[in-house]
Design a protein around this motif. Structure first.
Motif, PDB file in Angstrom:
ATOM      1  N   ARG A 157      -4.234   2.444   1.129  1.00  0.00           N
ATOM      2  CA  ARG A 157      -5.528   2.497   1.836  1.00  0.00           C
ATOM      3  C   ARG A 157      -6.362   1.252   1.538  1.00  0.00           C
ATOM      4  N   ARG A 158      -6.315   0.768   0.303  1.00  0.00           N
ATOM      5  CA  ARG A 158      -7.086  -0.432  -0.061  1.00  0.00           C
ATOM      6  C   ARG A 158      -6.517  -1.716   0.549  1.00  0.00           C
ATOM      7  N   LEU A 159      -5.239  -1.715   0.888  1.00  0.00           N
ATOM      8  CA  LEU A 159      -4.579  -2.932   1.373  1.00  0.00           C
ATOM      9  C   LEU A 159      -4.752  -3.176   2.872  1.00  0.00           C
ATOM     10  N   VAL A 160      -5.239  -2.188   3.603  1.00  0.00           N
ATOM     11  CA  VAL A 160      -5.325  -2.302   5.062  1.00  0.00           C
ATOM     12  C   VAL A 160      -6.779  -2.232   5.521  1.00  0.00           C
ATOM     13  N   ASP A 161      -6.994  -2.587   6.793  1.00  0.00           N
ATOM     14  CA  ASP A 161      -8.347  -2.558   7.351  1.00  0.00           C
ATOM     15  C   ASP A 161      -8.725  -1.178   7.872  1.00  0.00           C
ATOM     16  N   GLU A 162      -7.747  -0.438   8.372  1.00  0.00           N
ATOM     17  CA  GLU A 162      -7.986   0.908   8.873  1.00  0.00           C
ATOM     18  C   GLU A 162      -6.900   1.818   8.328  1.00  0.00           C
ATOM     19  N   PHE A 163      -7.287   3.021   7.917  1.00  0.00           N
ATOM     20  CA  PHE A 163      -6.367   3.987   7.325  1.00  0.00           C
ATOM     21  C   PHE A 163      -6.778   5.367   7.805  1.00  0.00           C
ATOM     22  N   ASP A 164      -5.863   6.050   8.468  1.00  0.00           N
ATOM     23  CA  ASP A 164      -6.152   7.397   8.955  1.00  0.00           C
ATOM     24  C   ASP A 164      -4.979   8.291   8.584  1.00  0.00           C
ATOM     25  N   ILE A 165      -5.287   9.482   8.089  1.00  0.00           N
ATOM     26  CA  ILE A 165      -4.228  10.416   7.711  1.00  0.00           C
ATOM     27  C   ILE A 165      -4.536  11.796   8.277  1.00  0.00           C
ATOM     28  N   VAL A 166      -3.521  12.396   8.876  1.00  0.00           N
ATOM     29  CA  VAL A 166      -3.613  13.753   9.397  1.00  0.00           C
ATOM     30  C   VAL A 166      -2.496  14.541   8.734  1.00  0.00           C
ATOM     31  N   THR A 167      -2.871  15.600   8.021  1.00  0.00           N
ATOM     32  CA  THR A 167      -1.878  16.387   7.304  1.00  0.00           C
ATOM     33  C   THR A 167      -2.409  17.791   7.067  1.00  0.00           C
ATOM     34  N   ALA A 168      -1.487  18.698   6.895  1.00  0.00           N
ATOM     35  CA  ALA A 168      -1.826  20.063   6.517  1.00  0.00           C
ATOM     36  C   ALA A 168      -0.574  20.688   5.929  1.00  0.00           C
ATOM     37  N   PRO A 169      -0.754  21.603   4.981  1.00  0.00           N
ATOM     38  CA  PRO A 169       0.424  22.248   4.399  1.00  0.00           C
ATOM     39  C   PRO A 169       1.316  22.861   5.495  1.00  0.00           C
ATOM     40  N   GLY A 170       2.594  22.524   5.443  1.00  0.00           N
ATOM     41  CA  GLY A 170       3.556  23.037   6.408  1.00  0.00           C
ATOM     42  C   GLY A 170       3.528  22.351   7.759  1.00  0.00           C
TER      43      GLY A 170
END
Length: 134
Positions: free
Chosen positions: A109-122
């Protein structure tokens, strides 16, 4: 208009290397600085490895977004793995479930200009990163 994307299935260590090589090639073609090339290649390597190890395999899709008078490299990593139960904890510096240094997600996340994460258990995990040319 964006260039077409290139997708690599990530199912082996060799695929992680292929992702790293593709990202390096695209970043160099976009004339990113050597420092920014190193940053995006490092982030891509970490995230591809996470896709393989924690997500059980998945894909990396590399494209060249353009907009607002700028161009860059976008990489989407996706898997159908177990997802991340506690995203806030997973993004904490030093946190690891694999016995490593715990710099994967937070470091990427620190190395890039934009960081997006979508996650949920299962539900698996999709991470999108962008590095813009300066």
């Amino acid at each position: 208009m964006s260039d077409p994307s290139e997708r690599i299935e990530v199912t082996t260590d060799r695929d992680v290397v292929r992702v790293r090589q593709l990202v390096r090639t695209v970043a160099a073609a976009l004339k990113l600085s050597l420092v920014d090339q190193t940053k995006i290649v490092t982030a891509a390597s970490e995230l591809a490895r996470n896709t393989l190890v924690y997500g059980g395999g998945g894909y990396a899709e590399v494209s060249r977004p353009e907009g607002d008078h700028r161009t860059g490299i976008r990489i989407v990593f996706g898997d159908d793995g177990p997802g991340i139960a506690d995203l806030e904890l997973a993004l904490t510096d030093g946190y690891t479930t694999g016995g490593g240094m715990g710099l994967g997600l937070s470091g990427a996340r620190r190395l890039v200009d934009e960081f997006d994460i979508v996650t949920a258990p299962g539900q698996g995990t999709t991470i999108t990163v962008v590095k813009w040319r300066r």
